[in-house]
Write a protein that holds these residues in place. Structure first.
Motif, PDB file in Angstrom:
ATOM      1  N   LEU A 157      -3.769  -8.216  -6.789  1.00  0.00           N
ATOM      2  CA  LEU A 157      -2.782  -8.387  -5.727  1.00  0.00           C
ATOM      3  C   LEU A 157      -1.902  -7.147  -5.628  1.00  0.00           C
ATOM      4  N   PHE A 158      -1.608  -6.532  -6.769  1.00  0.00           N
ATOM      5  CA  PHE A 158      -0.819  -5.298  -6.771  1.00  0.00           C
ATOM      6  C   PHE A 158      -1.538  -4.199  -5.981  1.00  0.00           C
ATOM      7  N   HIS A 159      -2.849  -4.084  -6.162  1.00  0.00           N
ATOM      8  CA  HIS A 159      -3.606  -3.048  -5.447  1.00  0.00           C
ATOM      9  C   HIS A 159      -3.511  -3.258  -3.937  1.00  0.00           C
ATOM     10  N   LEU A 160      -3.646  -4.500  -3.496  1.00  0.00           N
ATOM     11  CA  LEU A 160      -3.558  -4.767  -2.062  1.00  0.00           C
ATOM     12  C   LEU A 160      -2.177  -4.418  -1.516  1.00  0.00           C
ATOM     13  N   LYS A 161      -1.131  -4.702  -2.312  1.00  0.00           N
ATOM     14  CA  LYS A 161       0.228  -4.483  -1.842  1.00  0.00           C
ATOM     15  C   LYS A 161       0.644  -3.017  -1.879  1.00  0.00           C
ATOM     16  N   GLU A 162       0.164  -2.290  -2.866  1.00  0.00           N
ATOM     17  CA  GLU A 162       0.655  -0.930  -3.081  1.00  0.00           C
ATOM     18  C   GLU A 162      -0.317   0.170  -2.667  1.00  0.00           C
ATOM     19  N   LYS A 163      -1.601  -0.134  -2.590  1.00  0.00           N
ATOM     20  CA  LYS A 163      -2.606   0.903  -2.366  1.00  0.00           C
ATOM     21  C   LYS A 163      -3.310   0.814  -1.012  1.00  0.00           C
ATOM     22  N   CYS A 164      -3.078  -0.259  -0.278  1.00  0.00           N
ATOM     23  CA  CYS A 164      -3.807  -0.445   0.981  1.00  0.00           C
ATOM     24  C   CYS A 164      -2.852  -0.435   2.174  1.00  0.00           C
ATOM     25  N   VAL A 165      -3.273   0.217   3.244  1.00  0.00           N
ATOM     26  CA  VAL A 165      -2.513   0.170   4.485  1.00  0.00           C
ATOM     27  C   VAL A 165      -2.815  -1.151   5.185  1.00  0.00           C
ATOM     28  N   ILE A 166      -1.987  -1.489   6.167  1.00  0.00           N
ATOM     29  CA  ILE A 166      -2.153  -2.747   6.885  1.00  0.00           C
ATOM     30  C   ILE A 166      -2.522  -2.440   8.333  1.00  0.00           C
ATOM     31  N   PRO A 167      -3.634  -2.963   8.821  1.00  0.00           N
ATOM     32  CA  PRO A 167      -4.030  -2.705  10.214  1.00  0.00           C
ATOM     33  C   PRO A 167      -3.022  -3.269  11.207  1.00  0.00           C
ATOM     34  N   VAL A 168      -3.008  -2.705  12.407  1.00  0.00           N
ATOM     35  CA  VAL A 168      -2.143  -3.198  13.478  1.00  0.00           C
ATOM     36  C   VAL A 168      -2.997  -3.453  14.714  1.00  0.00           C
ATOM     37  N   PHE A 169      -2.449  -4.225  15.644  1.00  0.00           N
ATOM     38  CA  PHE A 169      -3.069  -4.387  16.956  1.00  0.00           C
ATOM     39  C   PHE A 169      -2.676  -3.169  17.795  1.00  0.00           C
ATOM     40  N   THR A 170      -3.659  -2.408  18.213  1.00  0.00           N
ATOM     41  CA  THR A 170      -3.403  -1.071  18.742  1.00  0.00           C
ATOM     42  C   THR A 170      -2.618  -1.063  20.059  1.00  0.00           C
ATOM     43  N   SER A 200     -14.533  -6.494   0.298  1.00  0.00           N
ATOM     44  CA  SER A 200     -15.711  -5.725   0.703  1.00  0.00           C
ATOM     45  C   SER A 200     -15.411  -4.981   2.000  1.00  0.00           C
ATOM     46  N   HIS A 201     -16.331  -4.099   2.371  1.00  0.00           N
ATOM     47  CA  HIS A 201     -16.239  -3.323   3.609  1.00  0.00           C
ATOM     48  C   HIS A 201     -14.941  -2.514   3.680  1.00  0.00           C
ATOM     49  N   GLN A 202     -14.840  -1.545   2.803  1.00  0.00           N
ATOM     50  CA  GLN A 202     -13.658  -0.693   2.757  1.00  0.00           C
ATOM     51  C   GLN A 202     -13.606   0.225   3.981  1.00  0.00           C
ATOM     52  N   ILE A 203     -12.450   0.289   4.618  1.00  0.00           N
ATOM     53  CA  ILE A 203     -12.222   1.163   5.764  1.00  0.00           C
ATOM     54  C   ILE A 203     -11.332   2.310   5.285  1.00  0.00           C
ATOM     55  N   LYS A 204     -11.864   3.512   5.318  1.00  0.00           N
ATOM     56  CA  LYS A 204     -11.126   4.662   4.785  1.00  0.00           C
ATOM     57  C   LYS A 204     -10.462   5.466   5.894  1.00  0.00           C
ATOM     58  N   GLY A 205      -9.390   6.143   5.539  1.00  0.00           N
ATOM     59  CA  GLY A 205      -8.700   7.020   6.480  1.00  0.00           C
ATOM     60  C   GLY A 205      -7.959   8.098   5.722  1.00  0.00           C
ATOM     61  N   LEU A 250      -9.378  16.217  -0.709  1.00  0.00           N
ATOM     62  CA  LEU A 250      -8.246  15.327  -0.419  1.00  0.00           C
ATOM     63  C   LEU A 250      -7.539  14.915  -1.702  1.00  0.00           C
ATOM     64  N   GLN A 251      -6.219  14.920  -1.659  1.00  0.00           N
ATOM     65  CA  GLN A 251      -5.437  14.405  -2.773  1.00  0.00           C
ATOM     66  C   GLN A 251      -5.216  12.893  -2.582  1.00  0.00           C
ATOM     67  N   GLU A 252      -4.844  12.247  -3.661  1.00  0.00           N
ATOM     68  CA  GLU A 252      -4.761  10.782  -3.628  1.00  0.00           C
ATOM     69  C   GLU A 252      -3.782  10.302  -2.557  1.00  0.00           C
ATOM     70  N   HIS A 253      -2.637  10.975  -2.421  1.00  0.00           N
ATOM     71  CA  HIS A 253      -1.643  10.524  -1.457  1.00  0.00           C
ATOM     72  C   HIS A 253      -2.067  10.776  -0.014  1.00  0.00           C
ATOM     73  N   GLN A 254      -3.145  11.519   0.186  1.00  0.00           N
ATOM     74  CA  GLN A 254      -3.632  11.805   1.540  1.00  0.00           C
ATOM     75  C   GLN A 254      -4.731  10.835   1.976  1.00  0.00           C
ATOM     76  N   PHE A 263      -9.377  -3.062   3.207  1.00  0.00           N
ATOM     77  CA  PHE A 263     -10.647  -3.771   3.121  1.00  0.00           C
ATOM     78  C   PHE A 263     -10.774  -4.732   4.296  1.00  0.00           C
ATOM     79  N   GLU A 264     -11.898  -4.634   4.983  1.00  0.00           N
ATOM     80  CA  GLU A 264     -12.092  -5.463   6.168  1.00  0.00           C
ATOM     81  C   GLU A 264     -12.190  -6.944   5.800  1.00  0.00           C
ATOM     82  N   ARG A 265     -12.815  -7.249   4.648  1.00  0.00           N
ATOM     83  CA  ARG A 265     -13.040  -8.650   4.274  1.00  0.00           C
ATOM     84  C   ARG A 265     -12.507  -8.921   2.875  1.00  0.00           C
ATOM     85  N   MET A 266     -11.945 -10.119   2.709  1.00  0.00           N
ATOM     86  CA  MET A 266     -11.340 -10.482   1.432  1.00  0.00           C
ATOM     87  C   MET A 266     -11.505 -11.976   1.199  1.00  0.00           C
ATOM     88  N   ALA A 267     -11.825 -12.323  -0.042  1.00  0.00           N
ATOM     89  CA  ALA A 267     -11.870 -13.730  -0.462  1.00  0.00           C
ATOM     90  C   ALA A 267     -11.080 -13.861  -1.754  1.00  0.00           C
TER      91      ALA A 267
END
Length: 381
Positions: free
Chosen positions: A91-104, A141-146, A159-163, A168-172
């Motif tokens: 849960l920490f990884h999802l909160k601290e390491k992943c961006v959150i998609p938006v409705f464009t 699964s299905h990691q979306i990178k940027g 690329l450095q880590e902060h860049q 993840f597109e799918r989560m269970a």
């Protein structure tokens, strides 16, 4: 059938750090229904008749406050509840390491994976205020990178880590309640709640609208970590605009789940057995099922497991350590059901729960067919 549940009070309790409400106070509103009785004085939990307690809403916004963390009891796992192409994250990884998609079109934020999990934890704490919970087990699964704007012209290898950015597109996920258990045929089952989220089901290129979630409550067989889910404990599509709306619908699913009936049906599977000939007949008919003409297929109960799953069931009939055939070649319907749920671990996240529910319905239907009272008899004929 009256079912006794075993209370387990070992391990650490769910502890809440400063900034998160510790106590959940119920109102005096009650209504009779059939589900779970929570005795707030002695913390015993029984399945059967109970008085449903309507709880005051709990503010979970502080879950994301700086320094606020949840600590859970630890649990040793033999295997994950789903495999396929997934990987485990915290849960920490999802909160601290992943961006959150938006409705464009309006830049409105989506309900994130972590909010989904934390909302489920809030619902669990309301329905089971005196129970400990295990650490959420999360598979993605299905990691979306940027990458960040300052890394626009940097080679990928440099690329450095902060860049780097990703989500993840799918989560269970699942959350076990180890204090509520039952034993079937020597297998300990633990009450389990979880869900699935797939961003590919959302139109992220449009404006924000209702978002879709899958949610369930059932049991996990701790011998093999297979999930046991029936129709009453599963909602294939929850549509929500906010986490408060999502939590309310989660509570409805939990309240509508008849655990006593689910356990009774699973226990009854032990009373039925397949001979080697019957098992071979089912395997053969299951392979034929997907190739039936549409008119004929429409007359037969649905089977969602594919040829790959059926092959795994056939292999495990001989090789599975816990659920293989006996010396005479017979196999109980309980063991057969667990072979089906075991094969379902190879399903992708977005079809996993539907196939798990279908495995239960299929096993129940075949059991009825063995006594001559089911339209599942086609699979045995």
């Amino acid at each position: 059938m009256e079912i006794e549940l075993t209370e387990i009070r070992k391990g650490e309790t769910l502890s809440i750090s400063p900034g998160i409400p510790k106590d959940i106070i119920s109102t005096q509103t009650h209504s009779n229904t059939s589900f779970i009785e929570s005795n707030l004085e002695n913390t015993s939990t029984n399945f059967g008749e109970y008085e449903k307690v309507f709880l005051e809403p709990v503010d979970i916004t502080n879950l994301n406050a700086p320094g606020a963390t949840l600590e859970f009891s630890n649990s040793i796992q033999k295997s994950p509840f789903i495999e396929a192409n997934t990987e485990e994250v915290s849960l920490f990884h999802l909160k601290e390491k992943c961006v959150i998609p938006v409705f464009t079109k309006d830049n409105e934020i989506t309900l994130s994976h972590q909010e989904f999990i934390e909302t489920a934890l809030s619902a669990i704490s309301k329905m089971f205020p005196n129970e400990n919970v295990d650490t959420p087990e999360i598979r993605v699964s299905h990691q979306i990178k940027g990458r960040t704007p300052d890394a626009l012209h940097i080679a990928a290898k440099d690329l450095q880590e902060h860049q780097r950015t990703s989500y993840f597109e799918r989560m269970a996920f699942i959350v076990r309640i180890p204090g509520i258990t039952e034993t079937i045929n020597g297998n300990k089952l633990s009450l389990t709640i979880g869900g699935v989220r797939s961003y590919n089901l959302e139109n992220l290129y449009n404006k924000k609208t209702y978002e879709k979630f899958k949610f369930f409550i059932g049991f996990q067989n701790m011998v093999c970590c297979n999930l046991c889910v029936n129709t009453d404990g599963f909602q294939s599509e929850i549509r929500a605009m906010s986490y408060l709306d999502l939590e309310d619908k989660m509570l409805q699913v939990i309240q509508g789940y008849n655990a006593n009936q689910h356990l009774s049906t699973m226990k009854s599977l032990v009373d039925y057995s397949l001979s080697e000939r019957d098992f071979a007949q089912i395997i053969g008919k299951a392979r034929l099922y997907n190739y039936l003409p549409k008119k004929e297929k429409a007359l037969i109960p649905e089977l969602l497991l594919n040829d790959g799953h059926i092959s795994t069931v056939a292999k495990d009939y001989y090789q599975d350590e816990s659920f293989c055939r006996n010396a005479n070649g017979d196999i109980s319907m309980w063991e057969f059901y667990n072979l089906l749920t075991g094969s379902n671990k190879t399903s992708y996240v977005d079809t996993f729960l539907e196939r798990g529910v279908n495995a239960f319905s299929f096993s129940e239907g075949v059991s009825d067919a063995l006594s001559g009272s089911s339209n599942y008899s086609w699979f045995l004929s």
